[in-house]
Design a protein around this motif. Sequence first.
Motif, PDB file in Angstrom:
ATOM      1  N   ARG B  67       0.818  -1.209   0.000  1.00 49.48           N
ATOM      2  CA  ARG B  67       0.000   0.000   0.000  1.00 49.48           C
ATOM      3  C   ARG B  67       0.848   1.253   0.000  1.00 49.48           C
ATOM      4  O   ARG B  67       0.568   2.231  -0.666  1.00 49.48           O
ATOM      5  N   CYS B  68       1.914   1.244   0.776  1.00 51.35           N
ATOM      6  CA  CYS B  68       2.658   2.493   0.980  1.00 51.35           C
ATOM      7  C   CYS B  68       3.752   2.720  -0.066  1.00 51.35           C
ATOM      8  O   CYS B  68       4.376   3.771  -0.071  1.00 51.35           O
ATOM      9  N   CYS B  69       4.006   1.754  -0.922  1.00 51.91           N
ATOM     10  CA  CYS B  69       5.120   1.935  -1.853  1.00 51.91           C
ATOM     11  C   CYS B  69       4.787   2.974  -2.920  1.00 51.91           C
ATOM     12  O   CYS B  69       3.787   2.828  -3.625  1.00 51.91           O
ATOM     13  N   PRO B  70       5.585   4.034  -3.050  1.00 55.66           N
ATOM     14  CA  PRO B  70       5.218   5.117  -3.973  1.00 55.66           C
ATOM     15  C   PRO B  70       5.417   4.786  -5.445  1.00 55.66           C
ATOM     16  O   PRO B  70       4.881   5.466  -6.305  1.00 55.66           O
ATOM     17  N   THR B  71       6.189   3.755  -5.761  1.00 52.94           N
ATOM     18  CA  THR B  71       6.455   3.481  -7.170  1.00 52.94           C
ATOM     19  C   THR B  71       5.832   2.178  -7.631  1.00 52.94           C
ATOM     20  O   THR B  71       5.860   1.870  -8.821  1.00 52.94           O
ATOM     21  N   GLY B  72       5.286   1.412  -6.721  1.00 56.75           N
ATOM     22  CA  GLY B  72       4.745   0.126  -7.133  1.00 56.75           C
ATOM     23  C   GLY B  72       5.805  -0.952  -7.217  1.00 56.75           C
ATOM     24  O   GLY B  72       5.554  -2.040  -7.729  1.00 56.75           O
ATOM     25  N   GLY B  93      12.584   3.375   1.877  1.00 63.17           N
ATOM     26  CA  GLY B  93      12.470   2.788   3.207  1.00 63.17           C
ATOM     27  C   GLY B  93      11.080   2.814   3.811  1.00 63.17           C
ATOM     28  O   GLY B  93      10.886   2.359   4.929  1.00 63.17           O
ATOM     29  N   ALA B  94      10.096   3.327   3.065  1.00 62.40           N
ATOM     30  CA  ALA B  94       8.747   3.394   3.635  1.00 62.40           C
ATOM     31  C   ALA B  94       8.215   2.006   3.947  1.00 62.40           C
ATOM     32  O   ALA B  94       7.610   1.771   4.985  1.00 62.40           O
ATOM     33  N   ILE B  96       9.841  -0.634   4.729  1.00 54.00           N
ATOM     34  CA  ILE B  96      10.510  -1.195   5.904  1.00 54.00           C
ATOM     35  C   ILE B  96       9.837  -0.670   7.166  1.00 54.00           C
ATOM     36  O   ILE B  96       9.585  -1.411   8.113  1.00 54.00           O
ATOM     37  N   ALA B  97       9.499   0.631   7.146  1.00 52.87           N
ATOM     38  CA  ALA B  97       8.842   1.213   8.314  1.00 52.87           C
ATOM     39  C   ALA B  97       7.421   0.705   8.460  1.00 52.87           C
ATOM     40  O   ALA B  97       6.879   0.669   9.558  1.00 52.87           O
ATOM     41  N   SER B  98       6.810   0.281   7.339  1.00 54.20           N
ATOM     42  CA  SER B  98       5.396  -0.071   7.396  1.00 54.20           C
ATOM     43  C   SER B  98       5.140  -1.501   7.830  1.00 54.20           C
ATOM     44  O   SER B  98       4.003  -1.887   8.024  1.00 54.20           O
ATOM     45  N   CYS B  99       6.188  -2.314   7.929  1.00 54.78           N
ATOM     46  CA  CYS B  99       5.960  -3.721   8.238  1.00 54.78           C
ATOM     47  C   CYS B  99       5.976  -3.956   9.736  1.00 54.78           C
ATOM     48  O   CYS B  99       7.002  -3.749  10.380  1.00 54.78           O
TER      49      CYS B  99
END
Lengths: 313, 177, 745
Positions: B67-72, B93-94, B96-99
């Motif tokens: 969901r949070c990945c900006p590039t897919g 790194g988003a 990594i922070a989201s898991c």
Amino acid sequence: MNEELIISGRDNLMVDPHLQIWHWPIPFYLFLGGLAAGILFFAALYYIMGKEKEYPTAVRKVPFIAPIILIIGLAALFLDLRHKAYFWQLYTNIKLQSPMSWGAWTLLVITAASVVWSALHIRDLFPKWDWKYQWLREVETFFNKYKKALAWVILIYAVITGIYTGILLSAFNARPLWNTSVLGPLFLASGLSAGAAAIVLMSKDPKERQLFTRIDLIILGVELFLIVHMFMGFIASTQVQIDAAELFLGGQYTMAFWIFVVFLGIVVPASLDLMKLRGYHVPAMLPGVLVLFGSLMFRFVFVFAGQVSRWLY
Amino acid sequence: MRYAMAVDTKKCVGCSDCVVACQTENNVPIGYCRDWVVETMDGTYPQLEIELRSERCNHCDNAPCVRCCPTGASHFADGGIVLVRQNKCIGCGACIASCPYDARYPHPKGYVDKCTFCIHRVKEGMKPACVAVCPTKCMYFGDLDDPNSDVSIILKKRKSKTLIPEAGTKPQLYFLI
Amino acid sequence: MATRRQFIRISAMGTGAVLAGAAGFKLFASELTDGQKATMAALTARTPTYCEICFWKCAGWVYKGDKGAIKKITGNAEDQNCNGRFCPRGTGGVGMYYDDDRLKTPLIRTEERGKQSFREATWDEAFDYIAEKVKKISAEYGPECIALFTHGSGGHYFTTLLKAIGSPHIAAPSYAQCRGPREVAFQTTFGETIESPERTDIRDTRCLVLIGSHIGENMHNGQVQEMSDAIDKGATIITVDPRFSTAAGKSKYWLPIKPATDLALLLAWINVIINEGLYDKAYVEKYTYGFEYLKEHVKSMTPEWAYGITTIDPTLIRETAREMANAAPAVIVHPGRHVTWYGDDTQRLRAVAILNALLGSWGRRGGFYRPETFELPEAPHPPFPTPKRTWRQEFPDLYKLSDSVLANGLCDATVPDPSRNCQFHGWIVNGTNLIETLPNQANTLRAIEALDLLVVIDTMPMEITGYADVILPECTYLERYDDLRIGPHRKPQIALRMPAAEPLNNTKPAYWMARELAKKLGVIEYFPFEKIEDYLDWQLKQVGSSLEEMKRIGVKTFDRPLDDLYFAPDEDVEFYTNTGKIELYSTMIEQEGFDPMPKYTKHEEPPEGYYRLNYGRAPMHTFSRTSNNPNLTDLMDENTVWVNPRVAKEWSLSSGQYIHLENQDGKRSEFPIKVRVTERIRWDSVYMVHGFGHDQKKLRRCYGKGASDTNLITKVLVDPLMGGTGMRGNFVTFITDLKAEEVVS
């Protein structure tokens, strides 16, 4: 006794012993982005309200620093990327569910808009400025014609810029400290108060300074309210949230938060602003500087503390 | 097709073979790991209980990292597994922070890496490296939509749990208890 | 060691192994996709080996990546030791190959021994140095004064070399420092030893009793796999351990025994089983000797008596005894492996053997099976010269029951002693880090001081290399051939080790080294084959195979010549004991003047403020051998000392804190160790994993990490029956002031 240990020696860089994936470039950018958002918001707002002549610093002068700090902020973000050669992928994809994707595109728009806004007022700085090329002159004419529309665009995107960073962090449910919907408005308030403080610092007109001091005071009050509200929410929530709140209520970030962010960054400048409005003599720069400092520290403390908060182990 | 994995905590001895096998199979750099073993202990001597679990990316149905990945770059692939396209990853790194399971790590080459359920092996009819090596044979892998797969059969026979289901991620790594 | 040697017929099983061995694919070639064909092609580009990381010797395959670099090691599906699955150390074997701290070239010391300054030398120089010294010692004192300590596959060749020059003194620390007491105990009871791999039929057992065995942390592959199979089949596990081990976590019954009292529990179990008539009457009647003596002997050893000693509830003792008997004969009272604890270990293992005999598990399914090895011809060589003197002559009255040379015995006999008229003057040490292996490090160092020659053959710069005169760097098992592995196991099986890569740097295999030395020492006729491949091929051709076949299949299984894995019902079995029966009452032990039936003796308890030092294994490491392996240090790079929370509170210790340990003799650990406060350990003991606390700076990854338990084992409780060195009689206290660093020897 209860023990929960990783016994296979996991020690992934920046993940163990606790998440440390975002370092100073991120809170630094968050501050600059928030500040730019605040500045541009007030510039656009007072232009739209037709108060350009009354508050010229807010509408015309202060926004000059917006594109500069936005570009510095973007540079910081770029430096933080670990796979830099592929950064352009941000602009070949739009992911509606990803606040970071929103942010990438928003920043593109707001930076461009702020450059245009500054360009329209370039003669405030360089009275004899001449756009050497005809097409540039035509662009200038175009934007002058539709300046109000541009101001609306800036207004909306400034709000998005100010709030999206808070939404981005709050979307990480894996970091209980960030996972509160108060964070979006809180970041926006922080950015707006930073913008107002910047205007007070840069303005020479006493009326303008008084208005923005009052605005700053109100927004600081809102910030304080939101912070208290946020902690009430944590403490009344689930265990992971209670543990996250603990970081600021006795844990390792207690001092940093309450002294730097709340006391020095909100309470003191608010009191000084109040005193100033009541007529007492107060060092002119002090409240503004403290507000900016508090805004910066807020982001630093929150980004680092948030990475310590976790669900497991 | 929905790939899933089950780990029998009653048989796992915590030897961490799964960690080394994954490392050699997937060229995971020294100092990093895609999976790990956790020991949970409860009680007071001598009323004690331990649980041993081999953990990794849960390939969640409701994956916050996708969901949070900006590039897919982080995306769902065949069978619902979550993979990272290295040439789309910008290393922000988003994810990594989201898991909430801390399953991802920043690869020294710049992109983000994690367990792939050894999809390169699964496609060739083999089991993931960790499942294939486990000396206690306590790991099961297969297609949940196939009632005859290893994992479907064992999940019907045994009680199981997932980790922090309240995080809302709908993880597909089951622990038999 | 007595095994039944019979003519082995080769069956069609060999060719079947080829198809099945292709990584378990059940597809025929025409049905494969391109991807599967490509994967299979990669899979066939693999070389067979058997692992050298521990002593289980699992057979497997080494896979190479695109550029021909070693990439991955997996098990051979046909192998009885591992059933296609390697343990974490075996899987991490690639780390041993890639470890940059490996020995790279022969080294000769230039200064005082122990000071660790070496110069690089050519192989020729190194061999000349060794040969000169060996000849000198032989001339002055006799070749018998040179000893070999070995614990690696290359040991065979150095053994040949030593015997060729006239010395019979070859020792493996795995005897007196590890398995010795159980071998003697079972030998005197059943006439046979337990073997390695253990002949325990765990996969078919219905009750597994682990008393002092921590399978699951002790990662002997086959044992762990079979225990998992047993759990699947609903077997009961009973664990006796002062610590809540992983096995205890999977047990129906965990008996948290007071340390050093196991013998009392065993005797109480025997008491219950005899008095409640739970023993296998027909089996005992037919096969055993001395039942009536035993019955009388244990009359007073009731569970209530044992309760006072072991702190285990008498009801629980009875319940577990009944559980064992209920499962009999598919029950195993596991003898463990490292059993050198308190000095009365042979007697304790005798109790284990007796208990198994009463339950009728020896020779029965789910108990102990009859293992088979494989016979391979030795390379033809002239007979070995008869040594003029042996260690037995130096220690005529000691350890008569030991049937192997004692490593600690050789060590002791190296320290100059005026009461003896000779001592060892030269040591060759192959693949064993004696500094960490032999307890009482001070004694080992004293012995080394007195040597005229110390040659160390190793792959890594372990502590022992720091004391050597000459270091010969061996290439890892992934870079060489070695003897064929011949079992023992349920079926006769041979496994090939061949190199997956050329030896790195200037390292060489043991065969080549031993042969070159043989040349220099004039005994080349004992090594008729110049290349080991030719030797192996010659051997294989004698038994109907070939090197070429073994390279393709890795492992070849044969049928047992007779269908005698277990005793047949009513089979007339003859046991290799004095009476020809299973001796519950041991005539052999009686002959040597010791107790023919085990008696409980109280052992020393820790003084106030001290805690018994218990040590054990971690499944991701093999002793001190793997502490520097990068893949395995990723899993565990230091040990911790387990402390009970009540004790931790008393001493104000918290998890993660580093402290020193000091033992009852004032010896302090060289490096600090991290504390783990856990309920899993009893309040009168501490626990740590063996193999850390390296003080060799050349081992860059593990230098100074964790603490060495060997440092703290200064009191050695010697087993009078066979010389085993009991190591669990040491007690430690905590030193929290880290500034005090001096190690008192």
